[in-house]
Design a protein around this motif. Structure first.
Motif, PDB file in Angstrom:
ATOM      1  N   LEU A  60       3.235   0.917 -11.122  1.00 25.62           N
ATOM      2  CA  LEU A  60       2.105   0.521 -11.959  1.00 25.62           C
ATOM      3  C   LEU A  60       2.578   0.084 -13.340  1.00 25.62           C
ATOM      4  O   LEU A  60       2.105  -0.915 -13.887  1.00 25.62           O
ATOM      5  CB  LEU A  60       1.113   1.676 -12.080  1.00 25.62           C
ATOM      6  CG  LEU A  60      -0.148   1.415 -12.911  1.00 25.62           C
ATOM      7  CD1 LEU A  60      -0.955   0.262 -12.326  1.00 25.62           C
ATOM      8  CD2 LEU A  60      -1.012   2.681 -12.992  1.00 25.62           C
ATOM      9  N   ALA A 109       0.813  -1.212   0.000  1.00 26.14           N
ATOM     10  CA  ALA A 109       0.000   0.000   0.000  1.00 26.14           C
ATOM     11  C   ALA A 109       0.849   1.267   0.000  1.00 26.14           C
ATOM     12  O   ALA A 109       0.568   2.222  -0.739  1.00 26.14           O
ATOM     13  CB  ALA A 109      -0.931  -0.003   1.211  1.00 26.14           C
ATOM     14  N   GLY A 154       3.122   1.458  -3.250  1.00 26.38           N
ATOM     15  CA  GLY A 154       2.246   1.682  -4.394  1.00 26.38           C
ATOM     16  C   GLY A 154       1.481   2.983  -4.330  1.00 26.38           C
ATOM     17  O   GLY A 154       0.894   3.411  -5.315  1.00 26.38           O
ATOM     18  N   GLN A 155       1.477   3.601  -3.132  1.00 23.69           N
ATOM     19  CA  GLN A 155       0.748   4.861  -2.941  1.00 23.69           C
ATOM     20  C   GLN A 155      -0.720   4.693  -3.360  1.00 23.69           C
ATOM     21  O   GLN A 155      -1.254   5.437  -4.180  1.00 23.69           O
ATOM     22  CB  GLN A 155       1.416   5.998  -3.707  1.00 23.69           C
ATOM     23  CG  GLN A 155       2.847   6.275  -3.289  1.00 23.69           C
ATOM     24  CD  GLN A 155       3.553   7.313  -4.152  1.00 23.69           C
ATOM     25  OE1 GLN A 155       2.915   8.199  -4.708  1.00 23.69           O
ATOM     26  NE2 GLN A 155       4.867   7.188  -4.276  1.00 23.69           N
ATOM     27  N   THR A 156      -1.352   3.694  -2.750  1.00 27.25           N
ATOM     28  CA  THR A 156      -2.748   3.395  -3.089  1.00 27.25           C
ATOM     29  C   THR A 156      -3.731   4.351  -2.413  1.00 27.25           C
ATOM     30  O   THR A 156      -4.907   4.382  -2.777  1.00 27.25           O
ATOM     31  CB  THR A 156      -3.097   1.954  -2.672  1.00 27.25           C
ATOM     32  OG1 THR A 156      -2.926   1.811  -1.251  1.00 27.25           O
ATOM     33  CG2 THR A 156      -2.209   0.954  -3.397  1.00 27.25           C
ATOM     34  N   GLY A 207      -5.301  -3.565  -5.329  1.00 29.48           N
ATOM     35  CA  GLY A 207      -5.613  -2.145  -5.425  1.00 29.48           C
ATOM     36  C   GLY A 207      -5.856  -1.711  -6.862  1.00 29.48           C
ATOM     37  O   GLY A 207      -6.767  -0.922  -7.145  1.00 29.48           O
ATOM     38  N   VAL A 208      -5.051  -2.247  -7.768  1.00 29.11           N
ATOM     39  CA  VAL A 208      -5.226  -1.931  -9.193  1.00 29.11           C
ATOM     40  C   VAL A 208      -6.565  -2.467  -9.684  1.00 29.11           C
ATOM     41  O   VAL A 208      -7.304  -1.786 -10.403  1.00 29.11           O
ATOM     42  CB  VAL A 208      -4.063  -2.522 -10.024  1.00 29.11           C
ATOM     43  CG1 VAL A 208      -4.330  -2.344 -11.522  1.00 29.11           C
ATOM     44  CG2 VAL A 208      -2.744  -1.859  -9.650  1.00 29.11           C
ATOM     45  N   LEU A 217      -8.262   1.711  -7.728  1.00 34.02           N
ATOM     46  CA  LEU A 217      -7.803   2.767  -6.834  1.00 34.02           C
ATOM     47  C   LEU A 217      -6.881   3.718  -7.592  1.00 34.02           C
ATOM     48  O   LEU A 217      -6.262   3.342  -8.587  1.00 34.02           O
ATOM     49  CB  LEU A 217      -7.058   2.170  -5.635  1.00 34.02           C
ATOM     50  CG  LEU A 217      -7.848   1.239  -4.707  1.00 34.02           C
ATOM     51  CD1 LEU A 217      -6.965   0.787  -3.553  1.00 34.02           C
ATOM     52  CD2 LEU A 217      -9.101   1.923  -4.177  1.00 34.02           C
ATOM     53  N   LYS A 218      -6.791   4.925  -7.117  1.00 34.18           N
ATOM     54  CA  LYS A 218      -5.892   5.899  -7.726  1.00 34.18           C
ATOM     55  C   LYS A 218      -4.472   5.598  -7.261  1.00 34.18           C
ATOM     56  O   LYS A 218      -4.120   5.814  -6.098  1.00 34.18           O
ATOM     57  CB  LYS A 218      -6.294   7.318  -7.332  1.00 34.18           C
ATOM     58  CG  LYS A 218      -5.466   8.391  -8.034  1.00 34.18           C
ATOM     59  CD  LYS A 218      -5.953   9.778  -7.658  1.00 34.18           C
ATOM     60  CE  LYS A 218      -5.116  10.843  -8.364  1.00 34.18           C
ATOM     61  NZ  LYS A 218      -5.570  12.220  -8.004  1.00 34.18           N
ATOM     62  N   ILE A 219      -3.652   5.085  -8.169  1.00 28.12           N
ATOM     63  CA  ILE A 219      -2.290   4.666  -7.843  1.00 28.12           C
ATOM     64  C   ILE A 219      -1.332   5.836  -8.008  1.00 28.12           C
ATOM     65  O   ILE A 219      -1.210   6.404  -9.104  1.00 28.12           O
ATOM     66  CB  ILE A 219      -1.848   3.481  -8.725  1.00 28.12           C
ATOM     67  CG1 ILE A 219      -2.849   2.314  -8.605  1.00 28.12           C
ATOM     68  CG2 ILE A 219      -0.434   3.044  -8.351  1.00 28.12           C
ATOM     69  CD1 ILE A 219      -2.982   1.743  -7.224  1.00 28.12           C
ATOM     70  N   MET A 266      -7.958  -5.712   0.111  1.00 26.92           N
ATOM     71  CA  MET A 266      -6.494  -5.756   0.125  1.00 26.92           C
ATOM     72  C   MET A 266      -5.992  -6.555   1.325  1.00 26.92           C
ATOM     73  O   MET A 266      -5.022  -7.319   1.216  1.00 26.92           O
ATOM     74  CB  MET A 266      -5.933  -4.339   0.133  1.00 26.92           C
ATOM     75  CG  MET A 266      -6.149  -3.591  -1.183  1.00 26.92           C
ATOM     76  SD  MET A 266      -5.887  -1.805  -1.048  1.00 26.92           S
ATOM     77  CE  MET A 266      -4.107  -1.721  -0.838  1.00 26.92           C
ATOM     78  N   PHE A 315      -0.892  -4.848  -3.928  1.00 20.74           N
ATOM     79  CA  PHE A 315      -0.893  -3.805  -4.945  1.00 20.74           C
ATOM     80  C   PHE A 315      -1.788  -4.198  -6.113  1.00 20.74           C
ATOM     81  O   PHE A 315      -2.567  -3.384  -6.620  1.00 20.74           O
ATOM     82  CB  PHE A 315       0.531  -3.548  -5.432  1.00 20.74           C
ATOM     83  CG  PHE A 315       0.632  -2.491  -6.489  1.00 20.74           C
ATOM     84  CD1 PHE A 315       0.580  -1.144  -6.158  1.00 20.74           C
ATOM     85  CD2 PHE A 315       0.783  -2.831  -7.830  1.00 20.74           C
ATOM     86  CE1 PHE A 315       0.671  -0.155  -7.134  1.00 20.74           C
ATOM     87  CE2 PHE A 315       0.866  -1.857  -8.811  1.00 20.74           C
ATOM     88  CZ  PHE A 315       0.820  -0.522  -8.453  1.00 20.74           C
TER      89      PHE A 315
END
Length: 222
Positions: free
Chosen positions: A186, A117, A120-122, A173-174, A178-180, A129, A170
């Motif tokens: 990515l 998280a 990846g800056q989720t 999250g994709v 989610l805004k990555i 997750m 990650f």
């Protein structure tokens, strides 16, 4: 949300642990009470009356507060228990074979979950997750672990566990759109899937490598 499995039964209010087990016939017993000895021999034997092996998780810390020991769990269940505890206990020998006494420690899930998280800056950590992290950990359990009834992978280096979990977290999250924030991470995933994603994750891990130091007595090297 407990609505999917919780039962509202006023008749069970105040019922003892032993009577609850006899009525509900659960397959798993989790201890979070910090009451040492709560899982008595009678309680453990009641858990053993089901066809499937009983899962006994006395998770309270420290050892003096554990609801039971690994040896007590195996002795009361005839060596059938699948055991994990919050405090460390030695493996138990049953009929000449060692049965694992796994320690349910947050070192398995938390580092990989946080790494996936944060790196990846989720922006958020979703329930999915967290579930994916748990599922990813199970993927690393091998046949040797299962033969010993270990509940966690014992033959995988902790960095590999962290990288595997981070990659799966990650990826989840994709998949949740989610805004990555980490575009480089990515791109690695989109270009080479999980293998390239893991390579990227490893490249961002800190390794405690230091230059060798040589002690020089006072006056030398000046």
């Amino acid at each position: 949300d407990l609505s999917s499995f919780a039962v509202d039964d006023p008749a069970m209010e105040g019922m003892s642990l032993l009577d609850t087990i006899k009525k509900v016939k659960p397959n798993i017993l989790i201890g979070l009470s910090a009451c040492a000895g709560l899982f008595s021999e009678e309680v453990l034997k009641a858990m053993n009356e089901n066809d499937s092996p009983p899962i006994i998780f006395p998770l309270s810390n420290p050892t003096s507060r554990s609801e039971c020991t690994a040896e007590q769990a195996q002795a009361a269940t005839g060596g059938r228990a699948i055991f994990a505890s919050g405090s460390p206990f030695p493996d138990v020998e049953i009929n000449g074979e060692l049965v694992a006494s796994s320690q349910c420690n947050n070192r398995y899930i938390f580092p990989g979950l946080a790494l996936g998280a944060a790196l990846g800056q989720t922006g958020v950590v979703t329930n999915a997750m967290i579930n994916r992290a748990a599922e990813a950990l199970v993927e690393l359990i091998d046949e040797q672990d299962l033969a010993r009834r270990a509940t966690f992978p014992e033959n995988v280096e902790i960095r590999e566990i962290g990288a595997h979990l981070a990659a799966k977290v990650f990826e989840q999250g994709v998949q949740e759109n989610l805004k990555i924030g980490n575009k480089e991470m990515l791109e690695a995933y989109q270009h080479g899937g999980l293998p390239e994603l893991k390579t990227y994750i490893y490249s961002k891990m800190w390794f405690p490598n230091y230059r060798p130091l040589v002690h020089l007595p006072p006056g030398k090297g000046e």
